[in-house]
Motif scaffolding. Structure first.
Motif, PDB file in Angstrom:
ATOM      1  N   UNK A  96       0.813  -1.199   0.000  1.00  0.00           N
ATOM      2  CA  UNK A  96       0.000   0.000   0.000  1.00  0.00           C
ATOM      3  C   UNK A  96       0.857   1.264   0.000  1.00  0.00           C
ATOM      4  N   UNK A  97       1.962   1.221   0.742  1.00  0.00           N
ATOM      5  CA  UNK A  97       2.908   2.343   0.801  1.00  0.00           C
ATOM      6  C   UNK A  97       4.302   1.772   0.562  1.00  0.00           C
ATOM      7  N   UNK A  98       4.783   1.890  -0.675  1.00  0.00           N
ATOM      8  CA  UNK A  98       6.026   1.212  -1.065  1.00  0.00           C
ATOM      9  C   UNK A  98       7.224   1.651  -0.237  1.00  0.00           C
ATOM     10  N   UNK A  99       7.307   2.917   0.109  1.00  0.00           N
ATOM     11  CA  UNK A  99       8.421   3.440   0.902  1.00  0.00           C
ATOM     12  C   UNK A  99       8.008   3.745   2.333  1.00  0.00           C
ATOM     13  N   UNK A 100       6.831   3.301   2.748  1.00  0.00           N
ATOM     14  CA  UNK A 100       6.346   3.610   4.084  1.00  0.00           C
ATOM     15  C   UNK A 100       5.726   4.992   4.147  1.00  0.00           C
ATOM     16  N   UNK A 101       5.461   5.463   5.359  1.00  0.00           N
ATOM     17  CA  UNK A 101       4.866   6.780   5.570  1.00  0.00           C
ATOM     18  C   UNK A 101       5.681   7.556   6.599  1.00  0.00           C
ATOM     19  N   UNK A 102       5.395   8.865   6.686  1.00  0.00           N
ATOM     20  CA  UNK A 102       6.123   9.698   7.642  1.00  0.00           C
ATOM     21  C   UNK A 102       5.310   9.885   8.917  1.00  0.00           C
ATOM     22  N   UNK A 103       5.683  10.880   9.728  1.00  0.00           N
ATOM     23  CA  UNK A 103       5.080  11.030  11.058  1.00  0.00           C
ATOM     24  C   UNK A 103       3.630  11.499  11.019  1.00  0.00           C
TER      25      UNK A 103
END
Length: 294
Positions: free
Chosen positions: A71-78
């Motif tokens: 869903x989020x290839x590089x992840x998410x931030x804060x």
């Protein structure tokens, strides 16, 4: 002339030059890698809105600091913004500002350097002593000072780095001009009453472009790093702008537990700078006659 008496047109010179250039590029794998990375960066800059799965500033607190997934290839931030989308849009800020800096510093520095070499005398001495003052100071420190004086913003950071890079192009263009102005065709043009502007336009600049273009290509990698460094310390792009240096700065507080936050923007900086450096090295080897076009 063909055997049947019909004249055959020779192979165009431009096609011959392109063929030799392609032959040299094929013989340098690292140059091909650099060219591929540069083309990829340009493609991402143009197609970022089509490639990004989410808007770069879309906040989703329920998905904050999520690890890389389908869903989020590089992840998410804060605050739950998709890092893959932000890295794609970050190419527009980080590489776009690098292109703008190199273009501005190349144009201004080349014109000043060529004029200095053509005019000579006290004008040449004054310009070169001023450039020596700039070159005597560390480039990054000077860029930081100018950016801090102008105020933290992406545009001011671009102006600061461009001013710092101008002296290098002035010296390069002046050196080429001093070499070219002693050529026979330049002396002949001067003897017929050609003005410095005419000699600059038709004789100096066209023949001094090759080393300037190579230097500009080599500077792209370093300019990306410098612009990212200014954003990292808060003097460049400001949140929520998607810019690689600013993203690394925001993610350093989460590095131990959320490694992906700084890793992917950092890799984007590394790969882009490396690609342009490889491309510049390859162009220098191909255009420098002393290297025999290796």
């Amino acid at each position: 002339m063909a055997a049947d008496g019909i004249a055959t047109s020779p192979r165009p010179a431009s096609r011959l030059r392109m063929g030799r250039l392609w032959y040299r590029v094929k013989g340098s794998p690292l140059t091909l890698v650099g060219a591929a990375i540069a083309l990829l960066v340009l493609f991402v800059i143009v197609a970022a809105p089509l490639l990004a799965p989410y808007p770069p500033d879309k906040i989703s607190l329920s998905a904050r600091l999520a690890a890389p997934s389908l869903q989020h290839l590089f992840g998410t931030d804060e605050v739950g913004r998709d890092l893959f989308s932000r890295v794609l849009f970050g190419a527009r800020a980080s590489c776009g500002i690098a292109f703008a800096i190199v273009i501005i510093s190349t144009v201004i520095g080349s014109i000043i350097g060529c004029l200095s070499g053509v005019v000579g005398g006290i004008v040449d001495t004054a310009i070169m002593r001023l450039m020596d003052v700039f070159l005597a100071l560390p480039a990054l420190i000077l860029a930081m000072a100018l950016a801090a004086a102008l105020g933290p913003s992406l545009f001011n950071a671009m102006l600061a780095v461009a001013v710092v890079r101008v002296p290098a192009y002035v010296r390069l263009a002046r050196g080429q001009t001093l070499s070219l102005r002693n050529r026979t065709y330049v002396k002949a043009s001067r003897s017929f009453g050609a003005s410095p502007a005419y000699m600059l336009r038709w004789h100096i600049l066209p023949n001094a472009l090759s080393p300037i273009i190579v230097q500009a290509t080599l500077d792209l990698g370093g300019t990306i790093l410098t612009a990212a460094a200014l954003s990292f310390i808060g003097l460049g792009a400001q949140p929520p702008t998607s810019e690689w240096g600013s993203m690394v700065s925001s993610g350093r507080n989460y590095f131990l537990d959320q490694w992906w936050y700084v890793t992917f923007p950092g890799l984007a900086i590394l790969i882009s700078a490396m690609g342009f450096n490889l491309l510049g090295d390859g162009l220098r080897d191909m255009l420098d006659p002393r290297l025999g076009g290796r």
